[in-house]
Motif scaffolding. Structure first.
Motif, PDB file in Angstrom:
ATOM      1  N   LEU A 229       0.813  -1.180  -0.060  1.00  0.00           N
ATOM      2  CA  LEU A 229       0.160  -0.104  -0.037  1.00  0.00           C
ATOM      3  C   LEU A 229       0.822   1.298   0.036  1.00  0.00           C
ATOM      4  O   LEU A 229       0.580   2.194  -0.825  1.00  0.00           O
ATOM      5  N   ARG A 230       1.792   1.440   0.795  1.00  0.00           N
ATOM      6  CA  ARG A 230       2.472   2.546   0.938  1.00  0.00           C
ATOM      7  C   ARG A 230       4.001   2.466   0.213  1.00  0.00           C
ATOM      8  O   ARG A 230       4.120   3.609  -0.676  1.00  0.00           O
ATOM      9  N   GLY A 231       4.504   1.512   0.071  1.00  0.00           N
ATOM     10  CA  GLY A 231       5.586   1.057  -0.577  1.00  0.00           C
ATOM     11  C   GLY A 231       5.400   1.370  -2.020  1.00  0.00           C
ATOM     12  O   GLY A 231       5.949   2.203  -2.937  1.00  0.00           O
ATOM     13  N   GLU A 232       4.807   0.160  -2.544  1.00  0.00           N
ATOM     14  CA  GLU A 232       4.481   0.130  -4.224  1.00  0.00           C
ATOM     15  C   GLU A 232       3.624   1.094  -4.755  1.00  0.00           C
ATOM     16  O   GLU A 232       3.759   1.643  -5.569  1.00  0.00           O
ATOM     17  N   TRP A 233       2.694   1.491  -3.801  1.00  0.00           N
ATOM     18  CA  TRP A 233       1.690   2.316  -4.683  1.00  0.00           C
ATOM     19  C   TRP A 233       1.640   3.812  -4.077  1.00  0.00           C
ATOM     20  O   TRP A 233       1.246   4.846  -4.591  1.00  0.00           O
ATOM     21  N   GLY A 234       2.568   4.040  -3.127  1.00  0.00           N
ATOM     22  CA  GLY A 234       2.920   5.716  -2.764  1.00  0.00           C
ATOM     23  C   GLY A 234       1.660   6.131  -2.040  1.00  0.00           C
ATOM     24  O   GLY A 234       1.650   7.293  -1.965  1.00  0.00           O
ATOM     25  N   PHE A 235       0.959   5.267  -1.264  1.00  0.00           N
ATOM     26  CA  PHE A 235      -0.305   5.786  -0.302  1.00  0.00           C
ATOM     27  C   PHE A 235       0.440   6.683   0.805  1.00  0.00           C
ATOM     28  O   PHE A 235       1.428   6.415   1.492  1.00  0.00           O
ATOM     29  N   ASP A 236      -0.135   7.802   0.806  1.00  0.00           N
ATOM     30  CA  ASP A 236       0.630   8.601   1.898  1.00  0.00           C
ATOM     31  C   ASP A 236      -0.461   9.051   2.968  1.00  0.00           C
ATOM     32  O   ASP A 236      -0.315  10.205   3.837  1.00  0.00           O
ATOM     33  N   GLY A 237      -1.483   8.551   3.034  1.00  0.00           N
ATOM     34  CA  GLY A 237      -2.744   8.635   3.945  1.00  0.00           C
ATOM     35  C   GLY A 237      -2.449   8.010   5.289  1.00  0.00           C
ATOM     36  O   GLY A 237      -1.647   7.412   5.545  1.00  0.00           O
ATOM     37  N   PHE A 238      -3.547   8.077   6.115  1.00  0.00           N
ATOM     38  CA  PHE A 238      -3.616   7.348   7.312  1.00  0.00           C
ATOM     39  C   PHE A 238      -4.152   6.135   7.161  1.00  0.00           C
ATOM     40  O   PHE A 238      -4.933   5.985   6.566  1.00  0.00           O
ATOM     41  N   ASN A 239      -3.860   5.218   8.146  1.00  0.00           N
ATOM     42  CA  ASN A 239      -4.383   3.929   8.326  1.00  0.00           C
ATOM     43  C   ASN A 239      -5.067   3.785   9.619  1.00  0.00           C
ATOM     44  O   ASN A 239      -4.515   3.515  10.843  1.00  0.00           O
ATOM     45  N   VAL A 240      -6.546   3.610   9.610  1.00  0.00           N
ATOM     46  CA  VAL A 240      -7.187   3.400  10.917  1.00  0.00           C
ATOM     47  C   VAL A 240      -7.687   2.306  10.817  1.00  0.00           C
ATOM     48  O   VAL A 240      -8.182   1.629  10.015  1.00  0.00           O
ATOM     49  N   SER A 241      -7.934   1.546  11.892  1.00  0.00           N
ATOM     50  CA  SER A 241      -8.362   0.131  12.103  1.00  0.00           C
ATOM     51  C   SER A 241      -9.857   0.210  12.037  1.00  0.00           C
ATOM     52  O   SER A 241     -10.512   1.147  12.331  1.00  0.00           O
ATOM     53  N   ASP A 242     -10.447  -1.070  11.636  1.00  0.00           N
ATOM     54  CA  ASP A 242     -11.755  -1.220  11.932  1.00  0.00           C
ATOM     55  C   ASP A 242     -12.226  -1.111  13.417  1.00  0.00           C
ATOM     56  O   ASP A 242     -11.350  -1.604  14.184  1.00  0.00           O
TER      57      ASP A 242
END
Length: 818
Positions: A229-242
């Motif tokens: 998610l962050r490495g390959e795709w470059g996602f820079d947002g936050f990750n919240v748990s269900d």
């Protein structure tokens, strides 16, 4: 246009740099305890404010069809749009974007900064109980609709959390199930919508799921979160748990989880600060998570010194008008013999309980409370001439207890242990659901002892009415002056959400008279089970009306059908069939609805059936009726939209986003784990790919849908990876057609499905007019995941590109080589 796009890109990049500077400055002023506290929810829906750095509290809210806000109450109503399956049935990413803009408007009105949506899990099996909240069985269509939705919400300055990352495709044992999925299936199916949305819409958040994938729970899945998610795709947002999904402090932080919700009793906060001081995790890892949360705060405008991404929100949207438009453009006409629709002049018998008591949305966290609901009976009464419409119940699928709503008025009275009133509040029907600090004014968990749900009930029918209770703890139930139950109700399952999703237990039976108002009261001694991450008050009073002889009801409907020129029968699921929290055990319509349809069709050959369900149901009588129209869960304006379509003011615009067929023929049905694991043994073959591989014919295939005109596909030309399709409206009305492109490799041995959806576009034309659409085929349509190389590779060779109206109705073909 290119110059404007470049200018917008430059402004965004400059704004990003300024926001990043503000984030770093704020981060540098925080101590460890404040940082750890920021990563844990302060209550059910929000993160704590940190005044020392100018950070205000960041508020989240459930979606995806509306914005409920932080309180489960009808006092602050929300626009209720059609279900996600309905939105996907439009096959229109621009319509999804417009829906997102409206939801951003609703969020800002309610003080919400982040919408907990969209759900982009796939319809792996038709038994998935929460499929109404997801878009499609197809990853490409899901990604296109999801990207439009996210773009729209965030254009209004409100964040999204694309969920549930990843393979959260069923509800059975969802907290503990380990879904075993091949790397190729993960990449080509289940991760694909998330990847497309990250690439095209830059979401500001992702929510990780309860389940495990290949042995690792998703809130600790470093490979999928940090590396993919962050490495390959470059996602820079936050990750919240269900909610309640985070289980371990060290595992969650190292796995890339930024925020553990709800709070304050989470694995972060004090536990995280202690883990840093004990040397079990590094403060640098905490800083990385805090940085992402502050970035979100900067983007939505709750961090001083940072300009929000959106200053002025988009122009105001008329929520009722958009809800009505989405509904009618989502309705899928799957059968229309002898031109049964649109309705011809004459009398209409409208039949079915759901026509009167509309089911507009699915159960669970998708629930919102609209200011108004237009039922099919309301909509058709307004649209048809006076005296043209007759109504009959026919068959009522709601034969089980459901939360008390129609005919009831309630308020909640909160008392302390001495019986003193602490505060009062309104209640949305018979449901009390107060999470964390979401309590009436003047009430605290420390002082609250009992909650009395009290009010009146005016029955529509005379006879024995059944009342029940959902929840855990001590209850006293009184109806019309008689106490029927005074005891303790104990849990039946080991689930923290039993009080929210479990079936109510019948506790009273009272003889009541239609039209005579009686008093009703349910008093609950507040109970806080051990181990929950936050305190909650959750229980419900349920009700079921007096049973009537089903044969008698069907006979009344048949008599009405015989008197009418057209019989319109509405069949539906209930919240005990489709809801968050459980999967389905079959695809049958509940109650005697199948018998009703057959009886009415035998009495009137001009019978139209409206199917009110969020996901597929079996239609064993479909060849016996003149027309079948699928309306999904159509939102608050569903009845008005239905009148638009039935009368011909608008044509039904939808195409199937998922295959409809019988459970016996469905290729993928397993949703129940064995020994905690659920192997995805079908690998790449779900949805239409699985039906085609199995050689089975569904009732209605993926992509199918009829309008009120006809289309001739005249030519298909391919230039490189651009396909151009010319088609002509050969009917007598203006119309809209969804042109679908399917790509099929010609060489055997690729291990891929026989064909995949590679693109689509809408065409609009008047009678006799021709129109051309152009579709750029994405590179990914020609790629496959190589598990040895751990990378995408182009599958070279010859392909056939087919243009048509569904996966099985392919009108034109052309070769293409890569």
């Amino acid at each position: 246009m290119a110059e404007k796009d470049e200018a917008r890109r430059a402004r965004r990049e400059n704004g990003d740099e300024a926001r990043e500077a503000a984030v770093e400055a704020a981060l540098g002023r925080l101590g460890l305890d404040a940082k750890a506290r920021l990563l844990a929810g302060q209550d059910m829906w929000s993160l704590p404010a940190l005044p020392e750095i100018g950070l205000r509290s960041l508020v989240m809210s459930d979606g995806p069809i509306g914005v409920r806000g932080v309180r489960w109450t009808a006092d602050d109503p929300s626009v209720a749009l059609p279900s996600p399956t309905a939105l996907a049935a439009s096959w229109d990413p621009e319509l999804a974007r417009r829906a997102g803009v409206l939801l951003a408007q609703e969020a800002r009105r309610k003080g919400v900064h982040v919408l907990l949506a969209p759900t982009v899990n796939l319809h792996r099996s038709p038994l998935g109980g929460r499929h109404f909240e997801a878009y499609s069985e197809d990853p490409y269509l899901t990604g296109e609709i999801g990207a439009g939705y996210v773009t729209g919400v965030q254009s209004g300055g409100v964040g999204t959390t694309v969920k549930h990352f990843v393979a959260n495709d069923a509800e059975t044992d969802r907290f503990t199930v380990d879904n075993l999925v091949s790397e190729r299936a993960l990449r080509e199916l289940y991760l694909a919508p998330f990847e497309a949305i990250v690439e095209r819409a830059r979401p500001w958040g992702v929510m990780t799921a309860y389940n495990s994938v290949n042995g690792t729970t998703m809130t600790e899945h470093r490979h999928l979160v940090e590396e993919v998610l962050r490495g390959e795709w470059g996602f820079d947002g936050f990750n919240v748990s269900d909610w309640t999904a985070a289980r371990d402090t060290v595992g969650a932080l190292e796995g890339g989880l930024d925020v553990a919700m709800p709070g304050p009793g989470t694995v972060y906060g004090e536990a995280l600060a202690r883990a840093v001081r004990d040397g079990r995790v590094t403060e640098a890892a905490v800083d990385a998570a805090v940085r992402r949360v502050l970035r979100l705060a900067a983007r939505v405008g709750v961090l001083d010194g940072a300009e929000p991404v959106v200053g002025e929100p988009p122009a105001a949207v008329d929520g009722e008008a958009l809800a009505r438009e989405i509904a009618r453009r989502s309705f899928v006409l799957v059968r229309n013999e002898r031109g049964a629709l649109p309705l011809k002049p004459g009398t209409v018998a409208l039949i079915g309980a759901a026509a009167r008591d509309a089911r507009i949305l699915g159960g669970g966290s998708a629930t919102v409370f609209p200011a108004r609901i237009v039922s099919p009976l309301d909509g058709l009464t307004a649209a048809l001439p006076e005296g043209a419409l007759e109504y009959a119940v026919g068959a009522d699928p709601a034969t089980e207890l459901a939360v008390a709503e129609r005919g009831f008025t309630f308020r909640a009275i909160c008392r302390d242990a001495a019986g003193n009133i602490l505060g009062t509040a309104s209640a949305p029907g018979g449901l009390i659901q107060w999470m964390g600090t979401d309590l009436p004014d003047g009430v605290t968990h420390a002082t609250l002892h009992t909650v009395e749900l009290t009010g009146t009930f005016t029955p529509r029918e005379s006879g024995p009415h059944t009342f029940g209770v959902r929840g855990m703890g001590a209850f006293t139930l009184t109806v019309d002056g008689t106490t029927h139950y005074d005891d303790v109700q104990r849990p039946h399952a080991d689930s923290p959400f039993e009080a929210l999703f479990a079936a109510p237990v019948p506790r009273a039976r009272a003889e009541l008279t239609a039209g005579r108002t009686v008093e009703v009261s349910l008093t609950h001694v507040v109970h806080h089970p051990e181990g929950l991450p936050l305190r909650a008050v959750a229980f419900a009073l349920a009700h079921c009306g007096p049973p009537r002889d089903p044969d008698e009801l069907i006979a009344e409907a048949v008599a009405a059908a015989r008197r009418a020129d057209t019989a319109v029968v509405m069949v539906a699921t209930t919240d005990r069939v489709e809801s968050e929290g459980f999967d389905r055990t079959d695809l049958a319509l509940p109650g005697r609805q199948d018998d009703l349809v057959r009886a009415v069709a035998a009495a009137n050959p001009n019978t139209v059936v409206i199917v009110n369900s969020g996901s597929p149901v079996e239609l064993p009588w479909r060849e016996e009726v003149a027309a079948v129209l699928l309306t999904w869960f159509p939102g608050q304006e569903g009845g008005a939209a239905l009148a638009d379509v039935l009368t011909g003011a608008h044509e039904p615009g939808g195409r199937l986003p998922t295959t409809w067929g019988s459970l016996a023929d469905a290729p993928v049905t397993r949703v129940v784990p064995v020994d905690g694991a659920l192997p995805y043994t079908e690998d790449l073959f779900i949805g239409h790919a699985a039906w085609e591989k199995a050689g089975r014919t569904p009732a209605y295939p993926f992509g199918h849908g009829l309008g009120y005109t006809d289309w001739a596909y005249e030519s298909l030309e391919v230039d490189g990876t651009t396909a151009r399709v010319r088609l002509r409206n050969t009917g007598t009305r203006p119309g809209r057609e969804v042109v679908q492109l399917y790509l099929a490799p010609q060489e055997p041995g690729t291990g891929r499905p026989a064909r995949r959806l590679a693109g689509f576009a809408a065409a609009e034309a008047g009678p006799g007019e021709s129109v051309e659409v152009s579709v750029e085929l994405p590179r990914r349509a020609f790629e496959s995941w190589d598990e040895t190389a751990k990378d995408w590779v182009i599958v070279k060779g010859s392909y056939e590109i087919a243009a048509g109206r569904s996966i099985t109705d392919r009108r034109l073909t052309a070769p293409i080589n890569v």
